[in-house]
Design an enzyme around this catalytic site. Structure first.
Site, PDB file in Angstrom:
ATOM      1  CB  CYS A  96      -0.943  -0.057   1.171  1.00 36.40           C
ATOM      2  SG  CYS A  96      -1.820   1.444   1.460  1.00 36.40           S
ATOM      3  CB  CYS A 208      -2.980   3.417  -6.038  1.00 38.88           C
ATOM      4  SG  CYS A 208      -3.994   2.353  -5.125  1.00 38.88           S
TER       5      CYS A 208
END
Length: 290
Positions: A96, A208
């Site tokens: 992440c 992302c």
């Protein structure tokens, strides 16, 4: 149509013991607030197919992008700690971008195993661009974070960086994994600032971990020849190097059992993910209690 690239393409072999026999397989924990980390896990699994994998998605606090930094640090440390108490973990991958930029120091202080984080692949994108214009597609939090600005200054100072922060693509990626179709008109609207530019970026950083799950749709919408760059293979190479060179493979615990996923709260959405998770090679699931 766009083309998806990654930060390298080398694959390292599985580790062997000095006598030539197969080593005990390491247990690798992959963690994300949602399912975006599966894009990283998939690359690592291709490089280290014989490892034992644990995947945690924090669906209780998803998404992390708008959460306070200290909340994220405390949350990530608590989740890794809970997994540490249940499993013999050899390597942690924080899949992440948001969590990686702020929680790695705290994790490395507390847990005596290698810990890998994810950062936007700005450096390779700056090398690949032909027109000097690079798009950074990320969450708003990643676009605004000083860490990202430092990466741009360090590695892409001679490029024009067009940043686009969006949370909608995260939701689209989650929905896609549930089997829902991605509405291309909505995707085109989100990318309109680039699509209408006099000279759009010829290289786009997927900043992302959710976004590689949408690579097919992005390739269909972006101009022909646009390159998509993500960090998946770079993380996989780093994991393989650590397993081969930074671990005493003869002393690995060799945890057995199927690859397993954990969520933080049982919801209909989490249950509905099981068919997709099975396709990713997970044989069981559970709920993690902090």
């Amino acid at each position: 149509m766009a083309t998806r690239l990654q930060d390298g393409n080398s694959i390292s072999p599985e580790p062997m013991l000095s006598d030539g026999s197969a080593a005990k397989r390491p247990t690798i924990l992959v963690f994300d607030s949602g399912v975006g980390g599966l894009s990283i896990y998939n690359e690592v699994r291709q490089t280290l197919p014989n490892a034992h994998y644990l995947y945690v998605f924090d669906n209780e606090a998803f998404p992390y992008g708008e959460k306070p930094e200290q909340f994220i640090v405390d949350r990530v440390v608590a989740i890794v700690g809970a997994m540490w108490r249940q499993h013999k973990i050899d390597l942690v991958i924080v899949a992440c971008n948001t969590a990686s930029t702020i929680s790695l120091p705290a994790l490395r202080e507390r847990f005596p195993c290698p810990i890998i984080g994810v950062v936007p692949a700005i450096k390779p994108a700056a090398r690949l661009t032909r027109n000097g214009i690079v798009g950074l597609l990320a969450t708003r939090a990643t676009v605004q974070r000083s860490y990202t600005h430092d990466l741009i200054s360090q590695y892409a100072g001679d490029c024009q960086i067009l940043q686009l922060g969006t949370a909608e693509l995260v939701d689209m990626a989650e929905a896609r994994l549930h089997g829902e179709l991605v509405p291309l008109p909505v995707l085109r609207k989100l990318l309109r600032p680039w699509l209408r530019a006099a000279e759009p970026p010829d290289t786009v950083v997927l900043g992302c971990t959710h976004f590689p799950l949408l690579s097919q749709e992005l390739q269909a919408v972006l101009p022909e020849g646009t390159r998509l760059v993500d960090s998946g293979s770079a993380i996989a190479r780093r994991a393989a190097w650590l397993v081969e060179h930074d671990m005493d493979v003869s002393s690995l615990q060799g945890e057995t059992g199927p690859n397993k996923t954990y969520c933080l709260v049982t919801t209909p959405q989490a249950v509905a993910l099981m068919p997709a998770l099975t396709r990713y090679g997970f044989g069981s699931s559970g709920m993690l209690t902090l």
